[in-house]
Design an enzyme around this catalytic site. Structure first.
Site, PDB file in Angstrom:
ATOM      1  N   ARG A 197       0.843  -1.204   0.000  1.00 37.65           N
ATOM      2  CA  ARG A 197       0.000   0.000   0.000  1.00 37.65           C
ATOM      3  C   ARG A 197       0.877   1.252   0.000  1.00 37.65           C
ATOM      4  O   ARG A 197       0.537   2.251  -0.664  1.00 37.65           O
ATOM      5  CB  ARG A 197      -0.945  -0.014   1.205  1.00 37.65           C
ATOM      6  CG  ARG A 197      -1.991   1.085   1.154  1.00 37.65           C
ATOM      7  CD  ARG A 197      -3.059   0.921   2.210  1.00 37.65           C
ATOM      8  NE  ARG A 197      -2.514   1.017   3.561  1.00 37.65           N
ATOM      9  CZ  ARG A 197      -3.209   0.767   4.666  1.00 37.65           C
ATOM     10  NH1 ARG A 197      -4.482   0.414   4.595  1.00 37.65           N
ATOM     11  NH2 ARG A 197      -2.656   0.874   5.856  1.00 37.65           N
TER      12      ARG A 197
ATOM     13  N   ARG B  25      10.449  26.455  -0.688  1.00 40.64           N
ATOM     14  CA  ARG B  25       9.001  26.303  -0.796  1.00 40.64           C
ATOM     15  C   ARG B  25       8.465  26.736  -2.159  1.00 40.64           C
ATOM     16  O   ARG B  25       8.608  27.884  -2.567  1.00 40.64           O
ATOM     17  CB  ARG B  25       8.328  27.116   0.317  1.00 40.64           C
ATOM     18  CG  ARG B  25       6.868  26.760   0.494  1.00 40.64           C
ATOM     19  CD  ARG B  25       6.297  27.412   1.737  1.00 40.64           C
ATOM     20  NE  ARG B  25       4.958  26.881   1.980  1.00 40.64           N
ATOM     21  CZ  ARG B  25       3.890  27.251   1.298  1.00 40.64           C
ATOM     22  NH1 ARG B  25       4.007  28.157   0.354  1.00 40.64           N
ATOM     23  NH2 ARG B  25       2.717  26.718   1.554  1.00 40.64           N
TER      24      ARG B  25
ATOM     25  N   HIS C 240       5.006  25.150  -4.711  1.00 39.56           N
ATOM     26  CA  HIS C 240       4.033  24.054  -4.754  1.00 39.56           C
ATOM     27  C   HIS C 240       4.425  22.936  -5.714  1.00 39.56           C
ATOM     28  O   HIS C 240       4.315  21.767  -5.389  1.00 39.56           O
ATOM     29  CB  HIS C 240       2.646  24.587  -5.133  1.00 39.56           C
ATOM     30  CG  HIS C 240       1.956  25.296  -4.008  1.00 39.56           C
ATOM     31  ND1 HIS C 240       2.453  26.432  -3.435  1.00 39.56           N
ATOM     32  CD2 HIS C 240       0.809  25.007  -3.347  1.00 39.56           C
ATOM     33  CE1 HIS C 240       1.645  26.834  -2.472  1.00 39.56           C
ATOM     34  NE2 HIS C 240       0.637  25.970  -2.386  1.00 39.56           N
TER      35      HIS C 240
ATOM     36  N   LYS D  81      -2.878   6.853   1.117  1.00 42.27           N
ATOM     37  CA  LYS D  81      -2.677   7.072   2.557  1.00 42.27           C
ATOM     38  C   LYS D  81      -1.733   8.260   2.722  1.00 42.27           C
ATOM     39  O   LYS D  81      -0.536   8.116   2.991  1.00 42.27           O
ATOM     40  CB  LYS D  81      -2.142   5.799   3.234  1.00 42.27           C
ATOM     41  CG  LYS D  81      -2.383   5.783   4.745  1.00 42.27           C
ATOM     42  CD  LYS D  81      -2.237   4.393   5.308  1.00 42.27           C
ATOM     43  CE  LYS D  81      -2.190   4.365   6.822  1.00 42.27           C
ATOM     44  NZ  LYS D  81      -3.409   4.756   7.515  1.00 42.27           N
TER      45      LYS D  81
ATOM     46  N   GLU E 291     -16.275   5.700   5.380  1.00 45.92           N
ATOM     47  CA  GLU E 291     -15.421   5.024   6.364  1.00 45.92           C
ATOM     48  C   GLU E 291     -15.248   5.926   7.573  1.00 45.92           C
ATOM     49  O   GLU E 291     -15.773   7.039   7.612  1.00 45.92           O
ATOM     50  CB  GLU E 291     -14.069   4.686   5.748  1.00 45.92           C
ATOM     51  CG  GLU E 291     -13.289   5.921   5.328  1.00 45.92           C
ATOM     52  CD  GLU E 291     -11.932   5.622   4.705  1.00 45.92           C
ATOM     53  OE1 GLU E 291     -11.315   4.605   5.061  1.00 45.92           O
ATOM     54  OE2 GLU E 291     -11.487   6.443   3.887  1.00 45.92           O
TER      55      GLU E 291
HETATM   56  N1  PLP Z   1      -9.471   4.219   6.924  1.00 50.73           N
HETATM   57  C1  PLP Z   1      -8.719   5.250   7.331  1.00 50.73           C
HETATM   58  C2  PLP Z   1      -9.093   6.633   6.904  1.00 50.73           C
HETATM   59  C3  PLP Z   1      -7.576   5.022   8.125  1.00 50.73           C
HETATM   60  O1  PLP Z   1      -6.806   6.050   8.509  1.00 50.73           O
HETATM   61  C4  PLP Z   1      -7.267   3.694   8.525  1.00 50.73           C
HETATM   62  C5  PLP Z   1      -6.105   3.403   9.370  1.00 50.73           C
HETATM   63  O2  PLP Z   1      -5.351   4.247   9.740  1.00 50.73           O
HETATM   64  C6  PLP Z   1      -8.106   2.658   8.106  1.00 50.73           C
HETATM   65  C7  PLP Z   1      -9.188   2.952   7.288  1.00 50.73           C
HETATM   66  C8  PLP Z   1      -7.822   1.235   8.489  1.00 50.73           C
HETATM   67  O3  PLP Z   1      -6.706   0.745   7.787  1.00 50.73           O
HETATM   68  P1  PLP Z   1      -5.801  -0.426   8.361  1.00 50.73           P
HETATM   69  O4  PLP Z   1      -6.697  -1.578   8.609  1.00 50.73           O
HETATM   70  O5  PLP Z   1      -4.823  -0.699   7.265  1.00 50.73           O
HETATM   71  O6  PLP Z   1      -5.183   0.081   9.613  1.00 50.73           O
END
Ligand code: PLP
Length: 279
Positions: free
Chosen positions: A52, A100, A102, A147, A179
């Site tokens: 990931r 700095r 962007h 992420k 989520e």
């Molecule tokens: N969704 C978000 C926005 C998150 O920040 C996280 C974990 O930090 C998750 C879902 C769950 O992900 P994981 O199971 O890989 O920890």
């Protein structure tokens, strides 16, 4: 035992680990991260976390300074140096330090940071009793599958939830549950487990993937589809999944009880399955 820091390949005590004030992670949130925990001293699904990290980095056009084998070695070394019974490893990769501006700097060396701390598991009483959550508008950007270290919307949402006495903020976009601020959300209705599909609207959690597998192994029907807010509020059961929350029952949403107002049988069965899985 000191907490462990690591900057660009060098281990050092956490309090001595520093990066430049011109780092683009600090200036722009121009970076990605991972949080990994150990069970029995071993990193849980490290391969999935590193895959990931690679996907997130690629999505923001950030080259990885090391291959997966090298990252793996660094993580194992950090855990060994920390010497904790259970560790929480944080990895962050940014586009590095540059004056700095962007747009991307012409040439830049990414900054790779790792910290290793003791993993303190969630309060077992909370795991048993369940938690309440607060729904709120999903005000994040359109690439929640990355992420990214840009966590301001999640930070604000979690703080609002905390102030309202709720454990987690659950985001709702266009009337559909996406989520949590730090977790994925699963809804149980008539024995079916429902969760938002992978795509740009959610982070595909490592724990989510593990749980979907376990749910299928338990012989329960699963549907990866969005759940509308009114369906969510009328759920039989709800639970959260994530590295830090594991499998956490939700017994109330926006001040209203869910189901019986206690962790339901499907959630408890899956909590037990998860605990067996992690040993
Ligand atoms: N969704 C978000 C926005 C998150 O920040 C996280 C974990 O930090 C998750 C879902 C769950 O992900 P994981 O199971 O890989 O920890």
């Amino acid at each position: 035992m000191p907490d462990i820091g690591f900057v660009n390949g060098r281990f050092l005590p956490l309090e001595e680990a520093t990066v430049s004030v011109e780092d683009r992670g600090f200036q722009f949130g121009d970076g990605v991260y991972e949080v990994i925990r150990t069970y029995h001293g071993r990193p849980f699904h490290l391969d999935a976390h590193l895959a990931r990290l690679e996907r997130s980095a690629k999505a923001i056009e950030l080259p990885l300074p090391w291959n997966i084998q090298q990252w793996t070695a660094h993580v194992h070394e950090g855990i060994k140096r920390g010497g904790y019974a259970e560790s929480k490893v944080y990895l962050q990769l940014t586009r590095g330090a540059a004056p700095r501006d962007h747009s991307f700097p012409a040439s830049t060396k990414p900054t790779a940071v790792m910290t290793v701390r003791e993993m303190r598991p969630m309060d077992p009483a909370l795991q048993a009793s369940g938690v309440t959550v607060m729904t709120m508008d999903d005000w994040r950007w359109g690439r929640c599958d990355i992420k990214s270290v840009n966590l301001l919307p999640n930070v604000m949402a979690r703080q609002k939830a905390k102030q309202a006495g709720a454990f987690e903020a659950v985001f709702v976009r266009n009337g559909l549950v996406t989520e949590g601020a730090v977790s994925n959300v699963m809804t149980v209705k008539a024995g079916h487990v429902l969760t938002a599909p992978e795509g740009e609207q959610i982070l595909s959690g490592v724990t989510r993937t593990v749980m979907l597998d376990l749910i299928r192994k338990e012989g329960l029907p699963v549907e990866e589809r969005f759940v509308a807010l009114d369906e969510f509020l009328r759920a039989d059961e709800i639970f959260l999944t994530g590295t830090t929350v594991e499998v956490l029952p939700v017994v109330g949403v926006d001040g209203q009880p869910i189901g019986s107002g206690k962790p339901g049988p499907v959630t408890q069965k899956l909590q037990a399955a998860f605990q067996r899985f992690v040993g």
